[in-house]
Design a protein around this motif. Structure first.
Motif, PDB file in Angstrom:
ATOM      1  N   TYR A 101       0.717  -1.030   0.042  1.00 27.08           N
ATOM      2  CA  TYR A 101      -0.058  -0.049   0.011  1.00 27.08           C
ATOM      3  C   TYR A 101       0.891   1.127  -0.020  1.00 27.08           C
ATOM      4  CZ  TYR A 101      -3.374   3.413   1.090  1.00 27.08           C
ATOM      5  OH  TYR A 101      -4.252   4.726   1.199  1.00 27.08           O
ATOM      6  N   HIS A 232      -7.972   0.344  -4.057  1.00 26.52           N
ATOM      7  CA  HIS A 232      -7.617  -0.371  -2.995  1.00 26.52           C
ATOM      8  C   HIS A 232      -8.763  -0.372  -1.887  1.00 26.52           C
ATOM      9  CE1 HIS A 232      -5.168  -1.784   0.656  1.00 26.52           C
ATOM     10  NE2 HIS A 232      -5.772  -0.705   1.361  1.00 26.52           N
ATOM     11  N   GLU A 234     -10.264  -1.938   1.845  1.00 23.23           N
ATOM     12  CA  GLU A 234      -9.671  -2.819   2.986  1.00 23.23           C
ATOM     13  C   GLU A 234     -10.915  -3.625   3.867  1.00 23.23           C
ATOM     14  OE1 GLU A 234      -7.974  -0.126   5.985  1.00 23.23           O
ATOM     15  OE2 GLU A 234      -6.190   0.224   4.386  1.00 23.23           O
ATOM     16  N   SER A 239      -6.917  -7.137   2.680  1.00 20.15           N
ATOM     17  CA  SER A 239      -6.950  -5.837   1.760  1.00 20.15           C
ATOM     18  C   SER A 239      -7.249  -6.593   0.138  1.00 20.15           C
ATOM     19  CB  SER A 239      -6.083  -5.065   1.729  1.00 20.15           C
ATOM     20  OG  SER A 239      -4.703  -5.620   1.298  1.00 20.15           O
ATOM     21  N   HIS A 241      -7.007  -5.595  -4.119  1.00 17.05           N
ATOM     22  CA  HIS A 241      -6.505  -4.576  -5.298  1.00 17.05           C
ATOM     23  C   HIS A 241      -7.075  -4.867  -6.448  1.00 17.05           C
ATOM     24  CE1 HIS A 241      -3.143  -3.669  -2.006  1.00 17.05           C
ATOM     25  NE2 HIS A 241      -3.423  -4.885  -1.962  1.00 17.05           N
TER      26      HIS A 241
END
Length: 280
Positions: A101, A232, A234, A239, A241
């Protein structure tokens, strides 16, 4: 030659390779010589624009003397580097998810950050961040590591070409109360100061704005100069992507919908200052 790519996994793989190379104190040409490959290929692999074959990854990791756990992680990234989307488990502390991140944040030219309940990590003050981290019952050493990471991350806001930030906050962010009252005051003062540069915009979506897609949760859109954008997302334990076109379009539309509902920059800062006055 491998096809030109720039997926979240390929960029994470490239970041890992570069980190390992720099830890050994080697230049790109030196590593290329040791691995008996072309220096330009090493540069492409580290940027995520191309993906090395598994046997090439093995040679690189051998030349770099990478530890077994990190070696296994990088090989797994290489094995699935062309997959467009990626779900990674998050481990609190200095994890591969955190490193990935931060690398996206560091290399992006612009970001849109929707935060329904908390001040974004990039803008968290030490007292505010400490209250969050202590709630996870983390060891003191790990908390200090996280605070140091947050502090270094803010360099993207003051570098010669600052990251262009659009921050959309749910009004609930301003109503949360944890830590000491002084910590909350310090945090909101920092938000007001952070919104002064031309490259940072902070706007608040009122609690009475009605339904909007942001109620489904937090997300960040990263834009890059020469690479595809990445979203992104969470979760409590992980997480995600994503960067394929349909997903990206959906999140951009969500950000636009919330921007239409948000207070103006001026009214948002006035609201934050009003909250500060209440706390003081």
């Amino acid at each position: 030659m491998a096809a030109l790519v720039a997926t979240p996994r390929s960029r994470a793989l490239g970041f890992g390779l570069r980190t390992a190379r720099e830890a050994r104190g080697l230049g790109v040409r030196e590593l290329a010589r040791l691995a008996q490959v072309v220096a330009q290929d090493v540069s492409h692999w580290e940027s995520g624009l191309r993906v090395p074959k598994l046997e090439q990854v093995g040679v690189l990791l051998g030349a770099l003397r990478v530890e077994p756990a990190e070696r296994e992680r990088l090989v797994e990234l290489a094995r699935n580097a062309r997959e467009p989307n990626w779900l990674e488990r998050t481990v609190l502390g200095v994890s591969s998810a955190t490193a990935t991140y931060v690398e996206y944040e560091r290399t992006a030219t612009a970001m849109v950050d929707w935060e329904p309940f908390l001040v974004p990590g990039l803008f968290q003050t030490p007292g505010y961040a400490r209250a969050i981290l202590e709630s996870h019952r983390l060891p003191a050493r790990m908390i200090e590591q996280q605070l140091a990471i947050r502090s270094r991350r803010r360099e993207v806001l003051t570098r010669s070409h600052p990251l262009e930030c659009t921050v959309l906050l749910g009004e609930a962010v301003l109503r949360q109360r944890f830590g000491e009252p002084g910590d909350m005051v310090e945090q909101f003062h920092f938000l007001v100061r952070a919104a002064q540069p031309r490259t940072t915009t902070i706007r608040v979506v009122p609690a009475d704005a009605g339904y909007h897609p942001g109620l489904r949760g937090h997300f960040v859109i990263f834009d890059f100069a020469q690479l595809p954008s990445i979203v992104h997302i969470e979760h409590i334990r992980g997480s995600a992507h994503v960067y394929d076109g349909d997903h990206l379009a959906t999140y951009r539309a969500a950000a636009e919908a919330m921007s239409a509902l948000a207070l103006t920059e001026r009214d948002s800062l006035a609201l934050i200052q009003g909250v500060i006055a209440e706390l003081e």
